[in-house]
Design a protein around this motif. Structure first.
Motif, PDB file in Angstrom:
ATOM      1  N   LEU A  79       0.819  -1.218   0.000  1.00  0.00           N
ATOM      2  CA  LEU A  79       0.000   0.000   0.000  1.00  0.00           C
ATOM      3  C   LEU A  79       0.850   1.264   0.000  1.00  0.00           C
ATOM      4  O   LEU A  79       0.495   2.257  -0.625  1.00  0.00           O
ATOM      5  CB  LEU A  79      -0.926   0.006   1.222  1.00  0.00           C
ATOM      6  CG  LEU A  79      -2.278  -0.670   1.039  1.00  0.00           C
ATOM      7  CD1 LEU A  79      -3.057  -0.658   2.346  1.00  0.00           C
ATOM      8  CD2 LEU A  79      -3.074   0.049  -0.055  1.00  0.00           C
ATOM      9  N   ARG A  80       1.971   1.247   0.713  1.00  0.00           N
ATOM     10  CA  ARG A  80       2.850   2.425   0.706  1.00  0.00           C
ATOM     11  C   ARG A  80       3.299   2.725  -0.720  1.00  0.00           C
ATOM     12  O   ARG A  80       3.273   3.870  -1.164  1.00  0.00           O
ATOM     13  CB  ARG A  80       4.065   2.211   1.625  1.00  0.00           C
ATOM     14  CG  ARG A  80       3.775   2.532   3.092  1.00  0.00           C
ATOM     15  CD  ARG A  80       5.060   2.680   3.902  1.00  0.00           C
ATOM     16  NE  ARG A  80       5.889   3.784   3.472  1.00  0.00           N
ATOM     17  CZ  ARG A  80       5.963   4.967   4.077  1.00  0.00           C
ATOM     18  NH1 ARG A  80       5.257   5.200   5.170  1.00  0.00           N
ATOM     19  NH2 ARG A  80       6.753   5.907   3.605  1.00  0.00           N
ATOM     20  N   ILE A  81       3.717   1.695  -1.410  1.00  0.00           N
ATOM     21  CA  ILE A  81       4.211   1.897  -2.778  1.00  0.00           C
ATOM     22  C   ILE A  81       3.065   2.322  -3.699  1.00  0.00           C
ATOM     23  O   ILE A  81       3.191   3.268  -4.487  1.00  0.00           O
ATOM     24  CB  ILE A  81       4.907   0.620  -3.290  1.00  0.00           C
ATOM     25  CG1 ILE A  81       6.211   0.430  -2.508  1.00  0.00           C
ATOM     26  CG2 ILE A  81       5.180   0.695  -4.786  1.00  0.00           C
ATOM     27  CD1 ILE A  81       6.888  -0.893  -2.704  1.00  0.00           C
ATOM     28  N   ALA A  82       1.920   1.652  -3.577  1.00  0.00           N
ATOM     29  CA  ALA A  82       0.771   1.983  -4.432  1.00  0.00           C
ATOM     30  C   ALA A  82       0.380   3.451  -4.274  1.00  0.00           C
ATOM     31  O   ALA A  82      -0.002   4.113  -5.231  1.00  0.00           O
ATOM     32  CB  ALA A  82      -0.407   1.086  -4.091  1.00  0.00           C
ATOM     33  N   ASP A 108       1.562   6.762   7.971  1.00  0.00           N
ATOM     34  CA  ASP A 108       1.130   5.740   6.999  1.00  0.00           C
ATOM     35  C   ASP A 108      -0.309   5.898   6.539  1.00  0.00           C
ATOM     36  O   ASP A 108      -1.018   4.912   6.328  1.00  0.00           O
ATOM     37  CB  ASP A 108       1.314   4.328   7.595  1.00  0.00           C
ATOM     38  CG  ASP A 108       2.762   3.996   7.864  1.00  0.00           C
ATOM     39  OD1 ASP A 108       3.614   4.412   7.067  1.00  0.00           O
ATOM     40  OD2 ASP A 108       3.041   3.316   8.876  1.00  0.00           O
ATOM     41  N   ILE A 109      -0.754   7.143   6.373  1.00  0.00           N
ATOM     42  CA  ILE A 109      -2.090   7.360   5.818  1.00  0.00           C
ATOM     43  C   ILE A 109      -1.989   7.143   4.307  1.00  0.00           C
ATOM     44  O   ILE A 109      -1.274   7.876   3.613  1.00  0.00           O
ATOM     45  CB  ILE A 109      -2.594   8.803   6.102  1.00  0.00           C
ATOM     46  CG1 ILE A 109      -2.561   9.109   7.601  1.00  0.00           C
ATOM     47  CG2 ILE A 109      -3.985   9.008   5.501  1.00  0.00           C
ATOM     48  CD1 ILE A 109      -3.464   8.253   8.432  1.00  0.00           C
ATOM     49  N   ALA A 110      -2.661   6.138   3.815  1.00  0.00           N
ATOM     50  CA  ALA A 110      -2.537   5.815   2.391  1.00  0.00           C
ATOM     51  C   ALA A 110      -3.806   5.159   1.880  1.00  0.00           C
ATOM     52  O   ALA A 110      -4.393   4.298   2.549  1.00  0.00           O
ATOM     53  CB  ALA A 110      -1.350   4.872   2.168  1.00  0.00           C
ATOM     54  N   VAL A 111      -4.211   5.583   0.702  1.00  0.00           N
ATOM     55  CA  VAL A 111      -5.337   4.950  -0.002  1.00  0.00           C
ATOM     56  C   VAL A 111      -4.844   4.622  -1.410  1.00  0.00           C
ATOM     57  O   VAL A 111      -4.241   5.476  -2.088  1.00  0.00           O
ATOM     58  CB  VAL A 111      -6.568   5.894  -0.060  1.00  0.00           C
ATOM     59  CG1 VAL A 111      -7.662   5.309  -0.944  1.00  0.00           C
ATOM     60  CG2 VAL A 111      -7.107   6.168   1.348  1.00  0.00           C
TER      61      VAL A 111
END
Ligand SMILES: CC(C)(COP(=O)(O)OP(=O)(O)OC[C@H]1O[C@@H](n2cnc3c(N)ncnc32)[C@H](O)[C@@H]1OP(=O)(O)O)[C@@H](O)C(=O)NCCC(=O)NCCS
Length: 138
Positions: free
Chosen positions: A21-24, A72-75
């Motif tokens: 998810l971090r990479i996306a 790490d806020i990620a969508v």
């Protein structure tokens, strides 16, 4: 796509989901070793799932008394701009409202336009009074 198709779960992301998810989302990549060492120390985290797959996340870290940090806020970009970022940050802030002691200091580093998301929950820029700084070990 409706809101109900997205399930918000109170859980720390798995190391694999976290790194994917971090990479996306365009955040810097993290090693499996660091993720496995760090994730179990999460104070509180949420994951957004769609059809069983993790497509969003957010975490709170800190000392549980004095200082907390939102990270790490990620969508996943395929699911952005549907209110999921707001659901994630809202859940983290609600948890802090319920559990943090008076005087707790909650901070975060807002990348790019994300400061607009955080300001919806009352976060204020530290500048000009102070400047957020970092040291990143390579
Ligand atoms: C930041 C992020 C999590 C937002 O997720 P999202 O699901 O698209 O957010 P939402 O749909 O809930 O909307 C975010 C709100 O923030 C504001 N916003 C506007 N543009 C934005 C942008 N580019 N980034 C973040 N927030 C934005 C808006 O006010 C929006 O509310 P509105 O719908 O009432 O206008 C997502 O863009 C992302 O993963 N970005 C890449 C990783 C990142 O930068 N993470 C944050 C690190 S600090």
């Amino acid at each position: 796509m409706t809101d109900e198709e997205y399930e918000l779960v109170e859980a720390t992301p798995s190391s694999d989901d976290y790194r994917r998810l971090r990479i996306a989302a365009g955040l810097s990549p993290k090693s499996a070793e660091a993720a496995v060492a760090g994730l179990p120390n999460t104070i509180y985290a949420v994951v957004i799932r769609k059809d069983g797959e993790a497509i969003g996340m957010g975490r709170i870290i800190g000392d549980r008394g004095l200082f907390f940090q939102i990270v790490d806020i990620a969508v996943d970009p395929k699911h952005q701009k549907r209110g999921l970022g707001k659901r994630i940050v809202g859940a983290l802030v609600e948890h802090l409202h319920k559990t943090a002691l008076p005087g707790a200091y909650i901070s975060l580093i807002a990348d790019g336009e994300a400061h607009r998301l955080y300001s919806l929950f009352g976060f204020k820029p530290t500048a000009p009074r102070s400047i957020g700084m970092y040291l990143h070990f390579k």
